[in-house]
Write a protein that holds these residues in place. Structure first.
Motif, PDB file in Angstrom:
ATOM      1  N   LEU A  26     -12.929  16.633   4.342  1.00  0.00           N
ATOM      2  CA  LEU A  26     -11.998  16.581   5.188  1.00  0.00           C
ATOM      3  C   LEU A  26     -12.128  15.096   6.072  1.00  0.00           C
ATOM      4  N   ASN A  27     -13.403  14.784   6.380  1.00  0.00           N
ATOM      5  CA  ASN A  27     -13.654  13.789   7.523  1.00  0.00           C
ATOM      6  C   ASN A  27     -13.547  12.408   6.606  1.00  0.00           C
ATOM      7  N   TYR A  28     -12.606  11.893   6.209  1.00  0.00           N
ATOM      8  CA  TYR A  28     -12.681  10.696   5.698  1.00  0.00           C
ATOM      9  C   TYR A  28     -11.364   9.823   6.040  1.00  0.00           C
ATOM     10  N   SER A  29     -11.410   8.476   5.889  1.00  0.00           N
ATOM     11  CA  SER A  29     -10.308   7.493   5.911  1.00  0.00           C
ATOM     12  C   SER A  29     -10.500   6.499   4.905  1.00  0.00           C
ATOM     13  N   VAL A  30      -9.225   6.006   4.704  1.00  0.00           N
ATOM     14  CA  VAL A  30      -9.265   4.926   3.635  1.00  0.00           C
ATOM     15  C   VAL A  30      -8.780   3.660   4.324  1.00  0.00           C
ATOM     16  N   THR A  31      -9.655   2.631   3.782  1.00  0.00           N
ATOM     17  CA  THR A  31      -9.166   1.041   4.179  1.00  0.00           C
ATOM     18  C   THR A  31      -8.933   0.314   3.157  1.00  0.00           C
ATOM     19  N   ILE A  32      -7.802  -0.055   2.944  1.00  0.00           N
ATOM     20  CA  ILE A  32      -7.385  -0.878   1.979  1.00  0.00           C
ATOM     21  C   ILE A  32      -7.393  -2.522   2.534  1.00  0.00           C
ATOM     22  N   ILE A  33      -8.122  -3.084   1.970  1.00  0.00           N
ATOM     23  CA  ILE A  33      -8.198  -4.601   2.302  1.00  0.00           C
ATOM     24  C   ILE A  33      -7.371  -5.393   1.345  1.00  0.00           C
ATOM     25  N   ASP A  34      -6.195  -5.815   1.669  1.00  0.00           N
ATOM     26  CA  ASP A  34      -5.289  -6.622   1.143  1.00  0.00           C
ATOM     27  C   ASP A  34      -5.489  -8.010   1.158  1.00  0.00           C
ATOM     28  N   ASN A  35      -5.855  -8.561  -0.016  1.00  0.00           N
ATOM     29  CA  ASN A  35      -6.441 -10.045  -0.473  1.00  0.00           C
ATOM     30  C   ASN A  35      -5.394 -10.823  -0.524  1.00  0.00           C
ATOM     31  N   GLY A  36      -4.339 -10.857   0.217  1.00  0.00           N
ATOM     32  CA  GLY A  36      -3.128 -12.084  -0.058  1.00  0.00           C
ATOM     33  C   GLY A  36      -2.121 -11.705  -1.339  1.00  0.00           C
ATOM     34  N   SER A  37      -1.935 -10.137  -1.230  1.00  0.00           N
ATOM     35  CA  SER A  37      -0.933  -9.760  -2.378  1.00  0.00           C
ATOM     36  C   SER A  37       0.463 -10.355  -1.829  1.00  0.00           C
ATOM     37  N   ASP A  38       1.359 -10.768  -3.018  1.00  0.00           N
ATOM     38  CA  ASP A  38       2.466 -11.322  -2.953  1.00  0.00           C
ATOM     39  C   ASP A  38       3.550 -10.564  -3.835  1.00  0.00           C
ATOM     40  N   GLU A  39       3.058  -9.691  -4.583  1.00  0.00           N
ATOM     41  CA  GLU A  39       4.228  -9.023  -5.661  1.00  0.00           C
ATOM     42  C   GLU A  39       4.961  -7.914  -4.644  1.00  0.00           C
ATOM     43  N   ALA A  40       6.250  -7.839  -4.979  1.00  0.00           N
ATOM     44  CA  ALA A  40       6.960  -6.934  -4.248  1.00  0.00           C
ATOM     45  C   ALA A  40       6.349  -5.525  -4.332  1.00  0.00           C
ATOM     46  N   GLN A  41       6.234  -5.230  -5.663  1.00  0.00           N
ATOM     47  CA  GLN A  41       5.706  -3.702  -5.654  1.00  0.00           C
ATOM     48  C   GLN A  41       4.525  -3.258  -4.811  1.00  0.00           C
ATOM     49  N   THR A  42       3.553  -4.371  -4.987  1.00  0.00           N
ATOM     50  CA  THR A  42       2.467  -3.858  -4.080  1.00  0.00           C
ATOM     51  C   THR A  42       2.647  -3.949  -2.669  1.00  0.00           C
ATOM     52  N   LEU A  43       3.492  -4.835  -1.982  1.00  0.00           N
ATOM     53  CA  LEU A  43       3.799  -5.030  -0.595  1.00  0.00           C
ATOM     54  C   LEU A  43       4.613  -3.933  -0.124  1.00  0.00           C
ATOM     55  N   VAL A  44       5.329  -3.294  -1.018  1.00  0.00           N
ATOM     56  CA  VAL A  44       6.266  -1.959  -0.857  1.00  0.00           C
ATOM     57  C   VAL A  44       5.170  -0.792  -0.600  1.00  0.00           C
ATOM     58  N   PHE A  45       4.219  -0.770  -1.494  1.00  0.00           N
ATOM     59  CA  PHE A  45       3.725   0.206  -1.556  1.00  0.00           C
ATOM     60  C   PHE A  45       2.440   0.049  -0.236  1.00  0.00           C
ATOM     61  N   LEU A  46       1.878  -1.089   0.149  1.00  0.00           N
ATOM     62  CA  LEU A  46       1.083  -1.200   1.202  1.00  0.00           C
ATOM     63  C   LEU A  46       1.633  -0.953   2.466  1.00  0.00           C
ATOM     64  N   GLU A  47       3.103  -1.246   2.720  1.00  0.00           N
ATOM     65  CA  GLU A  47       3.675  -1.122   3.844  1.00  0.00           C
ATOM     66  C   GLU A  47       4.091   0.370   3.965  1.00  0.00           C
ATOM     67  N   ARG A  48       4.169   1.309   3.008  1.00  0.00           N
ATOM     68  CA  ARG A  48       4.600   2.798   2.777  1.00  0.00           C
ATOM     69  C   ARG A  48       3.188   3.456   3.306  1.00  0.00           C
ATOM     70  N   ILE A  49       2.025   2.902   2.456  1.00  0.00           N
ATOM     71  CA  ILE A  49       0.961   3.894   2.628  1.00  0.00           C
ATOM     72  C   ILE A  49       0.343   3.615   4.062  1.00  0.00           C
ATOM     73  N   ALA A  50       0.673   2.790   4.651  1.00  0.00           N
ATOM     74  CA  ALA A  50       0.098   2.294   5.961  1.00  0.00           C
ATOM     75  C   ALA A  50       0.468   3.154   6.854  1.00  0.00           C
ATOM     76  N   ARG A  51       1.559   3.817   6.689  1.00  0.00           N
ATOM     77  CA  ARG A  51       2.245   4.808   7.670  1.00  0.00           C
ATOM     78  C   ARG A  51       1.177   6.179   7.613  1.00  0.00           C
ATOM     79  N   ASP A  52       0.376   6.361   6.550  1.00  0.00           N
ATOM     80  CA  ASP A  52      -0.310   7.497   6.523  1.00  0.00           C
ATOM     81  C   ASP A  52      -1.507   7.354   7.622  1.00  0.00           C
ATOM     82  N   LYS A  53      -1.790   8.603   8.169  1.00  0.00           N
ATOM     83  CA  LYS A  53      -2.676   8.710   9.233  1.00  0.00           C
ATOM     84  C   LYS A  53      -4.166   8.240   8.876  1.00  0.00           C
ATOM     85  N   GLN A  54      -4.318   8.765   7.731  1.00  0.00           N
ATOM     86  CA  GLN A  54      -5.682   8.490   7.083  1.00  0.00           C
ATOM     87  C   GLN A  54      -5.877   7.182   6.477  1.00  0.00           C
ATOM     88  N   VAL A  55      -4.913   6.296   6.488  1.00  0.00           N
ATOM     89  CA  VAL A  55      -4.958   4.945   5.701  1.00  0.00           C
ATOM     90  C   VAL A  55      -4.716   3.824   6.570  1.00  0.00           C
TER      91      VAL A  55
END
Length: 171
Positions: free
Chosen positions: A83-112
């Protein structure tokens, strides 16, 4: 004549004796845990954590790998029982639309948390930068193409890492 070389179930008493031997070893050396047969001729040791669950930050560097990153992060969030974990995604300059949409959406998760690091790709530098900012008890470095397949993977790794004789733990 039956032989365990034809299958581990042929002589179940041998499997039970192996479990007892490993469990007796754990007790003899003072390790909290128990062994169970894995069904393939080996034994899985389930190390016991104390009641406190140390914090773990899972760090995942990624660039333009939206589909695999999504599968990886979703597997962590859906399957992990620790239970006691978090996820940090390091975006290294993504510019593909699919990736950017996912990153924007997943950043709303309180664990991410999603952080940007646009310097030229260097896996070690990306991880080291995020580790330096971490306040977690433990950090776990994960590739963006890794999928979680068992619910207690993180519990098992933390139990091993928490041992006094451990410096680092890997898969």
């Amino acid at each position: 004549i039956s032989s365990t070389s034809t299958g581990v179930g042929v002589k179940s008493y041998a499997t039970a004796a192996g479990e007892r031997a490993v469990n007796e070893h754990l007790k003899r050396v003072g390790l909290s845990g128990s062994a169970r047969a894995d069904g393939k001729g080996g034994y899985q040791i389930d190390y016991q954590l104390d009641t406190r669950q140390p914090s773990v930050e899972i760090i995942i560097p990624s660039k333009n790998n939206g589909a695999q990153l999504k599968a990886s992060v979703q597997s962590v969030l859906k399957i992990t029982r620790y239970l006691n974990y978090s996820v940090t995604i390091i975006d290294n300059g993504s510019d593909e639309a699919q990736t950017l949409v996912f990153l924007e959406r997943i950043a709303r998760d309180k664990q991410v948390k999603v952080i940007s690091d646009n310097r030229p790709f260097n896996y070690s530098q990306l991880n080291n930068g995020a580790v330096a900012e971490s306040e977690a008890d433990y950090v776990l470095l994960l590739n963006d193409d890794t999928k979680v397949t068992t619910p207690y993977w993180l519990s098992d790794m933390v139990a091993l890492a928490a041992r006094d004789d451990s410096g680092a733990v890997g898969a």
